[in-house]
Design a protein around this motif. Structure first.
Motif, PDB file in Angstrom:
ATOM      1  N   PRO A 148     -21.732 -16.518  19.196  1.00  0.00           N
ATOM      2  CA  PRO A 148     -21.284 -15.217  19.696  1.00  0.00           C
ATOM      3  C   PRO A 148     -22.203 -14.059  19.342  1.00  0.00           C
ATOM      4  O   PRO A 148     -22.044 -12.967  19.888  1.00  0.00           O
ATOM      5  CB  PRO A 148     -19.922 -15.054  19.018  1.00  0.00           C
ATOM      6  CG  PRO A 148     -20.034 -15.845  17.750  1.00  0.00           C
ATOM      7  CD  PRO A 148     -20.897 -17.016  18.090  1.00  0.00           C
ATOM      8  N   SER A 149     -23.155 -14.273  18.445  1.00  0.00           N
ATOM      9  CA  SER A 149     -24.057 -13.187  18.044  1.00  0.00           C
ATOM     10  C   SER A 149     -25.411 -13.766  17.691  1.00  0.00           C
ATOM     11  O   SER A 149     -25.566 -14.976  17.484  1.00  0.00           O
ATOM     12  CB  SER A 149     -23.484 -12.445  16.824  1.00  0.00           C
ATOM     13  OG  SER A 149     -23.458 -13.311  15.694  1.00  0.00           O
ATOM     14  N   GLN A 181     -21.894 -14.657  26.967  1.00  0.00           N
ATOM     15  CA  GLN A 181     -20.923 -14.854  25.903  1.00  0.00           C
ATOM     16  C   GLN A 181     -19.527 -15.165  26.447  1.00  0.00           C
ATOM     17  O   GLN A 181     -19.167 -14.796  27.567  1.00  0.00           O
ATOM     18  CB  GLN A 181     -20.858 -13.607  25.026  1.00  0.00           C
ATOM     19  CG  GLN A 181     -22.176 -13.292  24.333  1.00  0.00           C
ATOM     20  CD  GLN A 181     -22.630 -14.432  23.434  1.00  0.00           C
ATOM     21  OE1 GLN A 181     -21.919 -14.822  22.522  1.00  0.00           O
ATOM     22  NE2 GLN A 181     -23.803 -14.965  23.709  1.00  0.00           N
ATOM     23  N   MET A 182     -18.732 -15.835  25.622  1.00  0.00           N
ATOM     24  CA  MET A 182     -17.371 -16.193  26.003  1.00  0.00           C
ATOM     25  C   MET A 182     -16.417 -15.010  25.926  1.00  0.00           C
ATOM     26  O   MET A 182     -15.351 -15.037  26.544  1.00  0.00           O
ATOM     27  CB  MET A 182     -16.856 -17.309  25.091  1.00  0.00           C
ATOM     28  CG  MET A 182     -17.627 -18.603  25.252  1.00  0.00           C
ATOM     29  SD  MET A 182     -16.973 -19.874  24.175  1.00  0.00           S
ATOM     30  CE  MET A 182     -17.981 -21.266  24.702  1.00  0.00           C
ATOM     31  N   LYS A 183     -16.796 -14.003  25.201  1.00  0.00           N
ATOM     32  CA  LYS A 183     -15.947 -12.828  25.026  1.00  0.00           C
ATOM     33  C   LYS A 183     -16.603 -11.647  25.737  1.00  0.00           C
ATOM     34  O   LYS A 183     -17.773 -11.362  25.521  1.00  0.00           O
ATOM     35  CB  LYS A 183     -15.791 -12.534  23.532  1.00  0.00           C
ATOM     36  CG  LYS A 183     -14.908 -11.353  23.205  1.00  0.00           C
ATOM     37  CD  LYS A 183     -14.818 -11.182  21.689  1.00  0.00           C
ATOM     38  CE  LYS A 183     -13.962 -10.001  21.300  1.00  0.00           C
ATOM     39  NZ  LYS A 183     -13.877  -9.844  19.833  1.00  0.00           N
ATOM     40  N   SER A 188     -21.282 -21.950  32.804  1.00  0.00           N
ATOM     41  CA  SER A 188     -22.259 -20.883  32.608  1.00  0.00           C
ATOM     42  C   SER A 188     -22.141 -20.215  31.244  1.00  0.00           C
ATOM     43  O   SER A 188     -22.833 -19.250  30.955  1.00  0.00           O
ATOM     44  CB  SER A 188     -22.130 -19.826  33.715  1.00  0.00           C
ATOM     45  OG  SER A 188     -22.613 -20.335  34.940  1.00  0.00           O
ATOM     46  N   THR A 189     -21.219 -20.729  30.392  1.00  0.00           N
ATOM     47  CA  THR A 189     -21.132 -20.268  29.017  1.00  0.00           C
ATOM     48  C   THR A 189     -21.690 -21.367  28.109  1.00  0.00           C
ATOM     49  O   THR A 189     -22.133 -22.409  28.572  1.00  0.00           O
ATOM     50  CB  THR A 189     -19.673 -19.959  28.638  1.00  0.00           C
ATOM     51  OG1 THR A 189     -18.893 -21.157  28.744  1.00  0.00           O
ATOM     52  CG2 THR A 189     -19.088 -18.912  29.554  1.00  0.00           C
ATOM     53  N   HIS A 190     -21.674 -21.145  26.822  1.00  0.00           N
ATOM     54  CA  HIS A 190     -22.137 -22.153  25.858  1.00  0.00           C
ATOM     55  C   HIS A 190     -21.115 -23.289  25.775  1.00  0.00           C
ATOM     56  O   HIS A 190     -19.913 -23.015  25.800  1.00  0.00           O
ATOM     57  CB  HIS A 190     -22.300 -21.498  24.488  1.00  0.00           C
ATOM     58  CG  HIS A 190     -22.687 -22.456  23.408  1.00  0.00           C
ATOM     59  ND1 HIS A 190     -23.960 -22.951  23.298  1.00  0.00           N
ATOM     60  CD2 HIS A 190     -21.970 -23.029  22.415  1.00  0.00           C
ATOM     61  CE1 HIS A 190     -24.010 -23.784  22.270  1.00  0.00           C
ATOM     62  NE2 HIS A 190     -22.806 -23.829  21.712  1.00  0.00           N
ATOM     63  N   PRO A 191     -21.528 -24.581  25.685  1.00  0.00           N
ATOM     64  CA  PRO A 191     -22.903 -25.071  25.572  1.00  0.00           C
ATOM     65  C   PRO A 191     -23.649 -25.217  26.890  1.00  0.00           C
ATOM     66  O   PRO A 191     -24.853 -25.367  26.901  1.00  0.00           O
ATOM     67  CB  PRO A 191     -22.735 -26.444  24.924  1.00  0.00           C
ATOM     68  CG  PRO A 191     -21.305 -26.600  24.600  1.00  0.00           C
ATOM     69  CD  PRO A 191     -20.551 -25.629  25.408  1.00  0.00           C
ATOM     70  N   VAL A 209     -13.876 -21.389  23.232  1.00  0.00           N
ATOM     71  CA  VAL A 209     -13.240 -20.132  23.625  1.00  0.00           C
ATOM     72  C   VAL A 209     -11.895 -19.979  22.921  1.00  0.00           C
ATOM     73  O   VAL A 209     -11.496 -18.860  22.550  1.00  0.00           O
ATOM     74  CB  VAL A 209     -13.096 -20.042  25.164  1.00  0.00           C
ATOM     75  CG1 VAL A 209     -11.968 -20.918  25.690  1.00  0.00           C
ATOM     76  CG2 VAL A 209     -12.880 -18.598  25.590  1.00  0.00           C
ATOM     77  N   VAL A 210     -11.200 -21.089  22.690  1.00  0.00           N
ATOM     78  CA  VAL A 210      -9.930 -21.010  21.959  1.00  0.00           C
ATOM     79  C   VAL A 210     -10.190 -20.635  20.503  1.00  0.00           C
ATOM     80  O   VAL A 210      -9.439 -19.848  19.912  1.00  0.00           O
ATOM     81  CB  VAL A 210      -9.160 -22.341  22.069  1.00  0.00           C
ATOM     82  CG1 VAL A 210      -7.947 -22.347  21.146  1.00  0.00           C
ATOM     83  CG2 VAL A 210      -8.731 -22.573  23.508  1.00  0.00           C
TER      84      VAL A 210
END
Length: 529
Positions: free
Chosen positions: A141-142, A454-456, A469-472, A486-487
């Motif tokens: 996330p960062s 990012q998921m957020k 299109s998000t990680h991974p 994401v959870v």
């Protein structure tokens, strides 16, 4: 002591792999979960097509047709308190014949070819294990999160400065074997000449874990996972396309979704499993972020044929890959020109060969996937439709001619009695895939880990994303992990904040070292590719 807030309501947009996994996990954590899905089925691209006619019922996997990395499927069910075997009892594994493979390897590679192949697998296996520890067990996330010791330790072994094709070329002398062991990058819609060397874990997984096929079609696995979610209280609303995400007056918080029917559903948290670029550009207000996402490189698209034959085609095996003669040129045509190569590679799946439920006795169901370029924005709707109608017809003829020429099969056109087709246009229409890119954003070096979206949402509270299109990244196993990550992010945000001591000196040292290695890899990658 950590304490949670009262149970929240969640709406998940889209019933693809990531959305189904996230919904079940959120329900397990006590959230009130509702999934809204555009289509009348779950699974997204991992869905089935049926033809009921004089041939009786034929069935095709619309998207993925084989299960790789089965441990991540098992993990998803185990963490929900059940097992894959309990939910979906019937699997078939296609065997790997090592003695036969050795003979073929030595035929093409000469003496020592099989030993070099084993060394290739050993390195690819190490990369896979390192990726499991450093990439598949956490989200990023960062930028600070990329300074994880496991990622730093595995960086040199993962070798992001080399391409998948270059890694194959390191071990194989023949051009044919180099192509055979790098073509798997197309499972993720990536050019093997640009795919990170670490993606050589794909052929390693095929050889060591095997290729699995769920009896009844790939969707059976995700249907079983959605069933677990329903038992935990997840509500599924099918045939419910979303028109927009509802926001607070100041656009600072997600408050629900508005369906195309006009109905508004309210929730504390929104998880978007729709195509990420589509969601930013069509479900949210215009923003610079949405514009930037439209400029990112994408995966390829495909022309996919779903054929019914009135006879079996014994010359075809369950899984068949036909490689282009102009191998590198074909990928340039796909990824640089966004077009259909004159000479292209393609994949043929014959599910009826391993699953008797896929076609009536003596008949054959066949799926053909031809990687092609995504849609371009310079053509209008009518021009796009005319162009792809012509390209589909040309591609059909080339595929049929190639199968006959290379396998000895005969009279395929006379035996072909029914056809369904997906093109970049239909992928976009059916699943809201931006520019018809079947696997979302690409996996270039600047588009993985923290660099991937990012998921957020950075500015809208309570808005999260999951999917390829998000990680991974792309692929069903990765999407299942995305649903898990994401959870975890939602739970972290929903928990009362806890104070932790931070070792800033260690963070700065790791960040500087990682930045240096990244700069070196980017500089070297342009030379090697």
């Amino acid at each position: 002591m950590e304490t949670t807030k009262s149970p929240a309501s969640v709406i998940v947009i889209g019933a693809g792999a990531g959305g189904i996994a996230a919904a079940a996990r959120l329900a397990l954590e006590g959230f009130q979960v509702k999934v809204v899905e555009k289509n009348n089925f779950v699974g997204g691209r991992c869905s089935l097509l049926h033809k009921d006619g004089y041939l009786c019922i034929l069935r095709y996997d619309q998207g993925p047709s084989l299960v790789l990395m089965p441990e991540f499927f098992r993990q998803a069910f185990q963490e929900l308190g059940t097992s894959l075997e309990n939910e979906d009892h019937d699997h078939i594994e296609l065997s790997r014949d090592i003695p036969r493979l050795k003979a073929q390897m030595e035929y093409h590679e000469g003496p020592g070819g099989f030993n070099r192949f084993c060394t290739f697998l050993a390195e690819s296996g190490l990369q896979y294990e390192l990726c499991k520890e450093s990439v598949f067990k956490q989200s990023f996330p960062s930028l600070r999160s990329m300074c994880h010791p496991a990622l730093f330790k595995g960086f040199l072994h993962i070798r992001p400065w080399t391409s998948m094709y270059s890694q194959a070329a390191k071990y194989f002398r023949s051009e044919k074997m180099r192509r055979v062991w790098s073509f798997e990058s197309m499972y993720l819609g990536i050019n093997p000449y640009r795919a990170l060397g670490a993606f050589s874990l794909l052929p390693y997984i095929e050889m060591t874990d095997g290729i699995w096929y769920p009896r009844g079609g790939f969707q059976r696995v995700l249907h079983a996972l959605s069933g677990v979610g329903r038992r935990l209280g997840v509500e599924y609303l099918l045939d419910s396309p979303v028109a927009k995400i509802e926001l607070s007056d100041d656009n600072a918080k997600a408050t629900g979704v508005r369906l195309e029917s006009g109905e508004v559903l309210r929730a504390d948290i929104i998880v978007v499993n729709a195509d990420l670029v589509y969601a930013y550009n069509h479900l949210l207000p215009p923003s610079r972020k949405a514009e930037r996402l439209r400029k990112r490189s994408t995966s390829c698209s495909s022309i996919s044929f779903y054929w019914a034959f009135n006879e079996q085609i014994p010359e075809l095996r369950p899984h068949n890959v036909f490689l282009a003669g102009q191998f590198r040129e074909s990928f340039d045509r796909i990824f640089d020109d966004h077009d259909v190569p004159v000479d292209f590679s393609f994949y043929v799946n014959v599910p009826s060969r391993v699953d008797v439920t896929a076609a009536p006795a003596g008949k054959e169901s066949v799926m053909v996937l031809v990687p092609v370029g995504r849609l371009v924005d310079t053509l209008g709707p009518d021009e796009q439709e005319k162009r792809w109608n012509v390209l589909v017809a040309q591609t059909r003829d080339i595929v049929l001619d190639a199968i006959e020429a290379r396998t000895g099969a005969r009279n395929l056109r006379e035996k072909l009695v029914h056809e369904l087709v997906n093109s970049p246009l239909t992928w976009r229409e059916k699943f809201n895939l931006d520019r018809g890119a079947i696997l979302g954003l690409s996996h270039d070096f600047d588009n993985v880990l923290w660099f991937r979206p990012q998921m957020k949402h950075p500015a809208i509270q309570g808005l999260y994303f999951t999917g390829c299109s998000t990680h991974p990244g792309a692929g069903v196993p990765a999407c299942l992990l995305s649903g898990k990550f994401v959870v975890q992010q939602i739970m972290e945000d929903w928990m009362e904040p806890k104070s932790t001591a931070r070792d800033y000196k260690r963070w700065v040292i790791l960040a500087m070292a990682f930045g240096l290695l990244t700069a070196l890899s980017l500089a070297k990658s342009s030379y090697l590719w």
